[in-house]
Design an enzyme around this catalytic site. Structure first.
Site, PDB file in Angstrom:
ATOM      1  N   GLU A   5       4.139   4.227   5.990  1.00  9.22           N
ATOM      2  CA  GLU A   5       2.867   3.502   5.913  1.00  9.22           C
ATOM      3  C   GLU A   5       1.853   4.284   5.090  1.00  9.22           C
ATOM      4  O   GLU A   5       1.902   5.516   5.048  1.00  9.22           O
ATOM      5  CB  GLU A   5       2.289   3.298   7.325  1.00  9.22           C
ATOM      6  CG  GLU A   5       2.512   1.919   7.904  1.00  9.22           C
ATOM      7  CD  GLU A   5       1.714   0.815   7.220  1.00  9.22           C
ATOM      8  OE1 GLU A   5       1.215   1.006   6.090  1.00  9.22           O
ATOM      9  OE2 GLU A   5       1.579  -0.256   7.828  1.00  9.22           O
ATOM     10  N   ASP A   6       0.941   3.570   4.474  1.00 10.31           N
ATOM     11  CA  ASP A   6      -0.143   4.221   3.744  1.00 10.31           C
ATOM     12  C   ASP A   6      -1.252   4.657   4.697  1.00 10.31           C
ATOM     13  O   ASP A   6      -1.693   5.792   4.674  1.00 10.31           O
ATOM     14  CB  ASP A   6      -0.700   3.303   2.648  1.00 10.31           C
ATOM     15  CG  ASP A   6      -1.028   1.898   3.152  1.00 10.31           C
ATOM     16  OD1 ASP A   6      -0.745   1.578   4.329  1.00 10.31           O
ATOM     17  OD2 ASP A   6      -1.577   1.101   2.373  1.00 10.31           O
ATOM     18  N   ASP A  35      -5.598  -0.306  -1.940  1.00  8.54           N
ATOM     19  CA  ASP A  35      -6.344  -1.198  -2.830  1.00  8.54           C
ATOM     20  C   ASP A  35      -7.637  -1.714  -2.220  1.00  8.54           C
ATOM     21  O   ASP A  35      -7.835  -1.670  -1.005  1.00  8.54           O
ATOM     22  CB  ASP A  35      -5.497  -2.420  -3.162  1.00  8.54           C
ATOM     23  CG  ASP A  35      -5.404  -3.381  -1.971  1.00  8.54           C
ATOM     24  OD1 ASP A  35      -5.057  -2.930  -0.864  1.00  8.54           O
ATOM     25  OD2 ASP A  35      -5.708  -4.580  -2.134  1.00  8.54           O
ATOM     26  N   GLY A  65       0.774  -1.245   0.000  1.00  6.29           N
ATOM     27  CA  GLY A  65       0.000   0.000   0.000  1.00  6.29           C
ATOM     28  C   GLY A  65       0.800   1.287   0.000  1.00  6.29           C
ATOM     29  O   GLY A  65       0.354   2.293  -0.542  1.00  6.29           O
ATOM     30  N   PHE A  98     -13.839   3.007   3.970  1.00  8.53           N
ATOM     31  CA  PHE A  98     -12.833   2.240   3.233  1.00  8.53           C
ATOM     32  C   PHE A  98     -12.346   3.057   2.038  1.00  8.53           C
ATOM     33  O   PHE A  98     -13.119   3.423   1.161  1.00  8.53           O
ATOM     34  CB  PHE A  98     -13.374   0.880   2.784  1.00  8.53           C
ATOM     35  CG  PHE A  98     -12.253  -0.025   2.382  1.00  8.53           C
ATOM     36  CD1 PHE A  98     -11.530  -0.723   3.347  1.00  8.53           C
ATOM     37  CD2 PHE A  98     -11.865  -0.135   1.055  1.00  8.53           C
ATOM     38  CE1 PHE A  98     -10.451  -1.521   2.989  1.00  8.53           C
ATOM     39  CE2 PHE A  98     -10.787  -0.934   0.695  1.00  8.53           C
ATOM     40  CZ  PHE A  98     -10.081  -1.627   1.660  1.00  8.53           C
ATOM     41  N   ASP A 133      -4.839   1.667  10.745  1.00 11.57           N
ATOM     42  CA  ASP A 133      -6.224   1.371  11.092  1.00 11.57           C
ATOM     43  C   ASP A 133      -6.240   0.899  12.547  1.00 11.57           C
ATOM     44  O   ASP A 133      -6.128   1.719  13.461  1.00 11.57           O
ATOM     45  CB  ASP A 133      -6.692   0.311  10.078  1.00 11.57           C
ATOM     46  CG  ASP A 133      -8.161   0.013  10.126  1.00 11.57           C
ATOM     47  OD1 ASP A 133      -8.952   0.839   9.694  1.00 11.57           O
ATOM     48  OD2 ASP A 133      -8.535  -1.080  10.608  1.00 11.57           O
ATOM     49  N   THR A 134      -6.267  -0.388  12.801  1.00  8.80           N
ATOM     50  CA  THR A 134      -6.254  -0.871  14.193  1.00  8.80           C
ATOM     51  C   THR A 134      -4.909  -0.617  14.863  1.00  8.80           C
ATOM     52  O   THR A 134      -4.818  -0.489  16.076  1.00  8.80           O
ATOM     53  CB  THR A 134      -6.519  -2.381  14.243  1.00  8.80           C
ATOM     54  OG1 THR A 134      -5.480  -3.057  13.539  1.00  8.80           O
ATOM     55  CG2 THR A 134      -7.873  -2.723  13.659  1.00  8.80           C
ATOM     56  N   GLY A 135      -3.832  -0.610  14.051  1.00  3.95           N
ATOM     57  CA  GLY A 135      -2.485  -0.461  14.590  1.00  3.95           C
ATOM     58  C   GLY A 135      -1.758  -1.798  14.713  1.00  3.95           C
ATOM     59  O   GLY A 135      -0.569  -1.838  15.004  1.00  3.95           O
ATOM     60  N   TYR A 136      -2.453  -2.896  14.461  1.00  2.86           N
ATOM     61  CA  TYR A 136      -1.826  -4.220  14.586  1.00  2.86           C
ATOM     62  C   TYR A 136      -0.611  -4.383  13.662  1.00  2.86           C
ATOM     63  O   TYR A 136       0.424  -4.896  14.050  1.00  2.86           O
ATOM     64  CB  TYR A 136      -2.824  -5.334  14.254  1.00  2.86           C
ATOM     65  CG  TYR A 136      -3.795  -5.670  15.352  1.00  2.86           C
ATOM     66  CD1 TYR A 136      -3.352  -5.972  16.640  1.00  2.86           C
ATOM     67  CD2 TYR A 136      -5.166  -5.711  15.111  1.00  2.86           C
ATOM     68  CE1 TYR A 136      -4.246  -6.285  17.650  1.00  2.86           C
ATOM     69  CE2 TYR A 136      -6.073  -6.031  16.112  1.00  2.86           C
ATOM     70  CZ  TYR A 136      -5.607  -6.313  17.383  1.00  2.86           C
ATOM     71  OH  TYR A 136      -6.490  -6.623  18.371  1.00  2.86           O
ATOM     72  N   THR A 137      -0.773  -3.934  12.404  1.00  6.07           N
ATOM     73  CA  THR A 137       0.319  -4.104  11.431  1.00  6.07           C
ATOM     74  C   THR A 137       1.553  -3.348  11.896  1.00  6.07           C
ATOM     75  O   THR A 137       2.663  -3.894  11.930  1.00  6.07           O
ATOM     76  CB  THR A 137      -0.107  -3.570  10.041  1.00  6.07           C
ATOM     77  OG1 THR A 137      -1.326  -4.198   9.665  1.00  6.07           O
ATOM     78  CG2 THR A 137       0.964  -3.839   8.999  1.00  6.07           C
ATOM     79  N   LEU A 138       1.327  -2.104  12.285  1.00  3.76           N
ATOM     80  CA  LEU A 138       2.439  -1.258  12.692  1.00  3.76           C
ATOM     81  C   LEU A 138       3.127  -1.794  13.947  1.00  3.76           C
ATOM     82  O   LEU A 138       4.358  -1.821  14.031  1.00  3.76           O
ATOM     83  CB  LEU A 138       1.907   0.153  12.938  1.00  3.76           C
ATOM     84  CG  LEU A 138       2.950   1.221  13.013  1.00  3.76           C
ATOM     85  CD1 LEU A 138       3.783   1.237  11.735  1.00  3.76           C
ATOM     86  CD2 LEU A 138       2.279   2.559  13.196  1.00  3.76           C
ATOM     87  N   ARG A 171      -4.977   0.752  -6.983  1.00  9.45           N
ATOM     88  CA  ARG A 171      -3.755   1.337  -6.405  1.00  9.45           C
ATOM     89  C   ARG A 171      -3.204   2.470  -7.258  1.00  9.45           C
ATOM     90  O   ARG A 171      -2.559   3.378  -6.767  1.00  9.45           O
ATOM     91  CB  ARG A 171      -2.657   0.258  -6.266  1.00  9.45           C
ATOM     92  CG  ARG A 171      -2.975  -0.837  -5.264  1.00  9.45           C
ATOM     93  CD  ARG A 171      -1.730  -1.679  -5.023  1.00  9.45           C
ATOM     94  NE  ARG A 171      -1.999  -2.935  -4.350  1.00  9.45           N
ATOM     95  CZ  ARG A 171      -2.086  -3.095  -3.030  1.00  9.45           C
ATOM     96  NH1 ARG A 171      -1.940  -2.062  -2.242  1.00  9.45           N
ATOM     97  NH2 ARG A 171      -2.310  -4.283  -2.521  1.00  9.45           N
TER      98      ARG A 171
HETATM   99  P1  IMP Z   1      -4.117  -2.266  10.673  1.00 11.63           P
HETATM  100  O1  IMP Z   1      -3.195  -3.420  10.930  1.00 11.63           O
HETATM  101  O2  IMP Z   1      -5.524  -2.591  11.106  1.00 11.63           O
HETATM  102  O3  IMP Z   1      -3.644  -0.972  11.221  1.00 11.63           O
HETATM  103  O4  IMP Z   1      -4.263  -2.147   9.116  1.00 11.63           O
HETATM  104  C1  IMP Z   1      -3.351  -1.450   8.367  1.00 11.63           C
HETATM  105  C2  IMP Z   1      -3.356  -1.940   6.955  1.00 11.63           C
HETATM  106  O5  IMP Z   1      -4.691  -2.254   6.523  1.00 11.63           O
HETATM  107  C3  IMP Z   1      -2.887  -0.858   6.019  1.00 11.63           C
HETATM  108  O6  IMP Z   1      -1.482  -0.910   5.837  1.00 11.63           O
HETATM  109  C4  IMP Z   1      -3.671  -1.141   4.748  1.00 11.63           C
HETATM  110  O7  IMP Z   1      -2.949  -2.042   3.950  1.00 11.63           O
HETATM  111  C5  IMP Z   1      -4.942  -1.788   5.218  1.00 11.63           C
HETATM  112  N1  IMP Z   1      -6.060  -0.844   5.262  1.00 11.63           N
HETATM  113  C6  IMP Z   1      -6.632  -0.287   6.362  1.00 11.63           C
HETATM  114  N2  IMP Z   1      -7.643   0.541   6.037  1.00 11.63           N
HETATM  115  C7  IMP Z   1      -7.699   0.535   4.688  1.00 11.63           C
HETATM  116  C8  IMP Z   1      -8.535   1.245   3.726  1.00 11.63           C
HETATM  117  O8  IMP Z   1      -9.418   2.056   4.038  1.00 11.63           O
HETATM  118  N3  IMP Z   1      -8.272   0.970   2.424  1.00 11.63           N
HETATM  119  C9  IMP Z   1      -7.303   0.106   2.011  1.00 11.63           C
HETATM  120  N4  IMP Z   1      -6.506  -0.564   2.871  1.00 11.63           N
HETATM  121  C10 IMP Z   1      -6.708  -0.349   4.186  1.00 11.63           C
HETATM  122 MG    MG Z   2      -0.640  -1.427   3.951  1.00 10.56          MG
END
Ligand code: IMP
Ligand code: MG
Length: 172
Positions: free
Chosen positions: A95-96, A155, A41, A148, A99-104, A161
């Site tokens: 980062e793009d 994407d 992303g 979203f 959202d929840t912060g789990y990925t980060l 994208r």
């Molecule tokens: P998290 O782990 O919930 O913070 O999700 C983060 C990842 O979810 C981002 O890096 C995106 O790839 C994806 N994501 C979260 N929200 C959106 C959205 O609105 N559109 C597209 N991808 C999203």
């Molecule tokens: Mg992403």
């Protein structure tokens, strides 16, 4: 394309990315920073941002997965690892959207295993209202609502994208 409503235009995004680049340039000055781009992303944001940074930079990529369609899960996995040795380096994760912060959280913990000097985060978009894990973010492009979003790297099932603007999926 399916119906969508523009949230940030191409010009608005370019202006904001330029501002973020200026802030980053000021903070790092002549210190080297390693931009770690979270694929896929953030690839377009990285491409623009790195050209607005006037500090010495190195670039590496990491890829994570956790998303199916529009539903999130805490199941983050690394599917492409770093190439660089980041020990002792100043890292700026690109980062793009957060959202929840789990990925980060997962990426930060993973990078810290490699003993960098510092780990900071720049995100273009911050869906703050959805946050489940509080993580300090050094640079934020825009705070966004719980919608979203697609475009400028974001994407929906690997599509959209390439759009040079950001839109809300499914809304006219
Ligand atoms: P998290 O782990 O919930 O913070 O999700 C983060 C990842 O979810 C981002 O890096 C995106 O790839 C994806 N994501 C979260 N929200 C959106 C959205 O609105 N559109 C597209 N991808 C999203
Ligand atoms: Mg992403």
């Amino acid at each position: 394309m399916e119906r969508s409503k523009v949230v940030f235009t191409k010009d608005q995004i370019q202006q904001r990315v330029k501002e973020l680049g200026a802030l980053i340039s000021k903070d790092y000055q002549n210190e080297e920073v390693v931009l770690v781009c979270n694929l896929k992303g953030a690839f377009i944001f990285l491409a623009d941002l790195c050209r607005y940074i006037a500090a010495p930079i190195a670039i590496d990529f990491i890829a994570t997965t956790s998303y199916k369609g529009t539903a999130t899960s805490g199941n983050v996995r690394i599917i492409k690892d770093l190439k660089m040795d980041i020990r002792g380096e100043k890292i700026l994760i690109v980062e793009d959207i957060i959202d929840t912060g789990y990925t980060l959280e997962y990426i930060i913990n993973y990078l810290k295993l490699h003993k960098p000097k510092e780990v900071k985060v720049v995100t273009l978009l911050d869906k703050r209202c959805r946050r489940l894990i509080e993580i300090p973010i050094a640079y934020i492009g825009y705070e966004v609502k719980d919608k979203f979003l697609i475009g400028y790297g974001l994407d929906y099932n690997e599509k959209y994208r390439e759009l040079n603007y950001i839109a809300e999926l499914g809304v006219e």
